[in-house]
Structure formats: structure tokens, C-alpha cells
Write an enzyme that holds these catalytic residues in place. Sequence first.
Site, PDB file in Angstrom:
ATOM      1  N   GLU B 209      80.018  17.136  46.766  1.00  0.00           N
ATOM      2  CA  GLU B 209      80.028  17.171  48.227  1.00  0.00           C
ATOM      3  C   GLU B 209      78.739  17.832  48.687  1.00  0.00           C
ATOM      4  O   GLU B 209      78.072  18.501  47.905  1.00  0.00           O
ATOM      5  CB  GLU B 209      81.208  18.032  48.727  1.00  0.00           C
ATOM      6  N   HIS B 247      86.247  21.570  53.761  1.00  0.00           N
ATOM      7  CA  HIS B 247      86.140  22.562  52.702  1.00  0.00           C
ATOM      8  C   HIS B 247      85.194  23.672  53.130  1.00  0.00           C
ATOM      9  O   HIS B 247      84.186  23.425  53.771  1.00  0.00           O
ATOM     10  CB  HIS B 247      85.604  21.918  51.414  1.00  0.00           C
TER      11      HIS B 247
END
Lengths: 406, 290
Positions: B209, B247
Site C-alpha cells: 500500500e 489503514h
Amino acid sequence: MNLHEYQAKELLKKYNVPVQEGIAVDNVMAAEEAYRQIKGQTNNNFAVVKAQIHAGGRGKGTIKGKDQRGVAVGKNLEDIDNIAKNILGGTLVTVQTGPAGRKVNKILIAQDVYYPGPNPVKEFYLSILLDRSKGQNVIMYSTEGGMDIEQVAHDTPDKIFKEWVHPSGGLLGFQARKIAFNLGLSGEAFKNCVKFVTNLYNAYIGLDCAMLEINPLFKTSDEKIIAVDCKMNIDDNALMRHNEVASLRDLEEEDPTEVEAGRYNLNFVKLDGNVGCMVNGAGLAMATMDMIKLSGGEPANFLDVGGTANAQTVEAGFRIIMKDPNVKAILINIFGGIVRCDRVAAGVIEAYNKLGDINIPIIVRLQGTNAEEAKKLIDESGLKVQSAIELSEAAELVRKALAKSE
Amino acid sequence: MSVLVNKDSKVIVQGFTGTEGTFHASQMIEYGTNVVGGVTPGKGGSTHLDRPVFNTVADAVKATGANVSIIFVPPAFAADAIMESADAGIALIVCITEGIPTQDMVKVKNYLKSYSSRLIGPNCPGVITAGEAKVGIMPGFIFKPGKIGIVSKSGTLTYEAADQAVKAGLGISTAIGIGGDPIIGTTTKEAVELLMNDEETEGIIMIGEIGGGMEAEAARWIKENGKKPVVGFIAGQTAPPGRRMGHAGAIVGGAEDTAAAKMRIMEECGIHVVASPADIGKTMAAALKK
């Protein structure tokens, strides 16, 4: 969670970190009273009016439609009065707010730190943040204060110092001294700086900050070390143990749709594109946005519905996405693991029926547990919803939907 | 051979009797995982899901010989739970808990340096060795046994990748969800290294990510030590800078941790980088044929 300058300074004072004194107000009369108080305390006619918004670049930013900066010095009551009138209720546009700007609801009437004294004043930079790769907190500081630190790091990297703090010992005495020496301080200012840095680090840890930036860190003409501005960001995960800090949250500074989404436990970020999306899981949500772009669209949002995608969350998600008039299509991408796809499908159908006629194409991709049953449910519902199982099929459906809408 | 967990792993569940712990422990048992007991302070001596409950991890280890622990403890107490496991000599600690304060993890990471325990997570789906043991919350049926190892920061994206690999006829050896927080126990590079040395794994899918430098570190390691094809995907190519995307670790801070920068570095290091998450499975299949 971001805090306003005035809130952050109040918190710092609890940790005995000296700050530029000031009083936050939300109306002109209170501003006048605050000025009188500050003037009495400092014995100085000059005072600073500082717009309180969650964005940097306030000093160089301007209030829309007015010849007024977001931070301005006044030398008498009339000045302060005029500046306060200009800023309060106005929209401040800075490099960080974008052209829309932010409405100013509060101003800080603050002491003038450039008061005359025996020695020259100096501005420094100091921030504390997490170094992810080392798993340690790091104090980053520079003799070049009051400027854009990213520019300093780019142009003169040798003027940026870093001091890593070992988790078991905390900030040690020699480290605080090293920082003060590297900033070129001596005598009283040196001692004050050591105290400042030590207390500031305690505040950073004690308040569970994700980032704490003092720019400028200021040496006054009488050798005091004070925080003139402060950007404080608190770790959201730690708010559970800081109720007093959590209550400082200013919802006016946040996107109203994002606040509403939070109420349904949806993690939503508004973007500028034309394809809305609703996904379970943050990583898959970002991946879905990327896929929308590759299919010729632009993502209109990030929306993670989390582990429990049901009729209520899907309905809330629909409502939130459709508030945006730019949305030309919606892609729902759920990978059902623990959640069963047929239940999610039933939720989509229920939400769709409840909302009435939705006149943009909806593409639902359900994969995982009971994916086939889910597809059947959607296909037989008679609704204008297109279903897919494979991610590549969903991408193709988005491409077709966009081609049609043009 | 398998990585981290197998049918011989003796697993205990911390937070055993809570809602999450109960649900996922049942699912793990159903999958065939050797769950030997659990820990809930104050409930020691009782039985839950036909297995003994202990007050402390130390008691559990003594009585059952457990060597793996999975944690479902609420965020305020999760750091303590990890350190308790390490102190009790647990070799592999898998922390599922989401929302642990970052400074707690700074403490944990430092604490673990004095122990030989390996931590996976927190804020992760866990670890699964297909057909042998599931120590996590992933839907087990997707992970059909095979030859592909997965390392991923994201939960549902791991399931997506596994599903594609299985449908491409490759199957899964071990999938490791390392978590998306700023500070995690096992890095991308460490997880890739484990799979690179695993005889059952013939190809590796690496899913990252935006945020942090772990994928670049892993890519550089692969360039020097890689002996199996690696397919890489970075979520967040369209994420705006400065915004946290779900996140805690998924936020673009500098020029180096954007999706574009990571993808470029990965490509330079010989990784098969896919732009679309829909292409992970077929790219792996093609890479293995070469």
C-alpha cells in the site's frame, strides 16, 4: 485528529512548555477585551491576530474578497478591531486549503514576540514524529525556522538535524543538550532550550501525538525559548485514553459527509472523480479506486464499509455517495469472507428499493462466500443493477457504463 | 515444509472467550487448526469450545506446550497481550487487533528485541498455510493448497489475490497478512524472505500500500536474493497525498512512499508489477511459465 493552534498551546502549557501567550475568541468584542488583557500583561501595544483553521500557510494566505492576511500584527485597539472584523467569519485561502478556503470561526489574539530586549531574536524549527523504519520517535530540528521545512530539507539538507529517541530510555539529557548546542544557543537560552525540548517530548508522549511541530521555535530578545506556532496531530487510536483531548475535536473543520459517514462506522474520504465506490477493507478499497481509474473513470471517494456489510451500512453508503452530483456510476466491490455475499446482495436490493429510483448505473461485484447465489439474487431482482463475480468483469462494466454516460 | 504455521502448530487464543475470539477460534478449529486452549484473565480453570481456559499465557504454555498465539484482545490491552506472549516463550504471535495506539507499538517493537518471538501484525488477517493451519480471520475455503505464497498489508486484498491464484490453477502455500499499521512485527521483506526459502512456494505475490518504505526494502532484497518470480501490486495509486486511507499506515508522506515510486522501484528490481488488482492471478501464472 488535528487540533487548532490555540488548543495545542493550552495542552503544551500543561506540560510546562512555554508558548506565545494568547487568548482565543470568536467575536470582535471579545477580541478587544483579549487585546486589553494581552497589552496589560506584556506592557506592549503590539499584538498579533491569528486565524484558527486546520491548515498551514495562514500568514501568507488571504481572506477571500478582502485585503487581509490570515495572521496580522496590530499596534492599537483600532487595528486589532479592524483585523478581527476582517478575519472572523471570512474564508481564508492558503496554499494548503485549496481555492475553496476555510471559514474562520475563531481567532487567537496573541502577544507580540518581537518585543525589544538586550539580544537579537532567533527563529528555529523543531518537530517530533515517528520514524516508521526505525520504530522510534525522532526529533527533527533546524536553525532555519519560520520557513517551509520541506524547502529547507530540499535546498540545504545539512541544516536539518535528527535525534532519535530510544524507546526504553526516553529523551536523555545529553540529547536535549545536543539539540540546544546544534541550534547555536548558549547561556540562559541554552538552559531554556534544554528544558523546552525535554518538556515538549513529554507532551508528545503524554498526549499520544502522531506529530508535533513547532515552527517557529523562538528565542526572544530576553533569551526565553517559546513555541510561537504549534501543529499538533493526535493518534486517533489513542483518543480512547484522552477524553479531554477527544472533546477538542472541531467538526466544522472536517468534511460534513465524512463526519456523517463516521456515524455509521463507515470510513469515507471525499475525492473529485465521477465513479463512486463502496468496498470492504481499506486495501481493497484503494485497489478498487485504482481499477476505476484504469477503466477510464476517476474515483469519487474512498469508502470502506469494514467487516460487516449489511443492509444498513449499504444504504448509508449509497446515500453518502449519491450526495455528490458528479457521480456517474457506483461500483460496489465486496469480497465476502466471513460476511456472506447473498446477505450483502439482499442488503443492496433492500437499500435500492428503499431509496427509490436511482438513475445512475450501479455495478455490484460480489465474490467469496455464496457469490453465485448473490449474483442470482441481483440478476433476478429486476433492478437496474449489473452484477459481476470476477474483478475483471466489474472493471469492464465500469468502462461500459462510463462510455454510455458520455 | 511450510512457513510459520503448519498442522503441528499448537495454537492458543488470547481473548478466547470474547465474541471475536470465540467466533474465529471456532472457525480455526473447523479448518483443522490445532487450537490447544485459550487465555482470558480471570476465567482460568474453565472450559471453552471444549478447550481449557488459562489466566495467563505462561500457564497455557506450561500446560499445553503451545508455540503459537493469536490475539483478539481490545486495542487498549493488546500491546500488553503481545508482550505477555513473548515473555511466556511463544515463538509466533499473531495479533489481529485493529486500532492499537502507535506509541504502544513503539514500546512493543523495542520489547520484542530481547526475545526470539516473531510478531505478525497487528491489524492483520493473520497467517494461513493452506490445508494445514489457519491462524487468522481469513475465509479458509478460498485458500486451496498449492504453490503460491502471499505477503500482504491488506486483508480483503489478500483474499482477492488468493482467489485469483487458486482460479489460475496455482493454489496457495502460505499467505501472510502483515498488517497495515505504521509499526508492525514482521516486515514485507522478512515475510518475502521466509517464502523465498520455502520449498513448497514457487512464486510470491507481494501486495503493498501507499505509505512507508517496506516494499522498496523488500524489492531491493529480492533483486539480490530472488530465485522465484514475484508479482507485485501497490494499492493507492489514486490516493491523494496527505490523506489517511483507512489503514493508519496508508498515508502518502513524501515523494518516496507514493504508489508510483514504489512500483517503479519494484519494477527496477525485477518484480512483475501489475497496475490493476484484477491482473494478479494471470500475471503470476504467466510468470511461472517463463
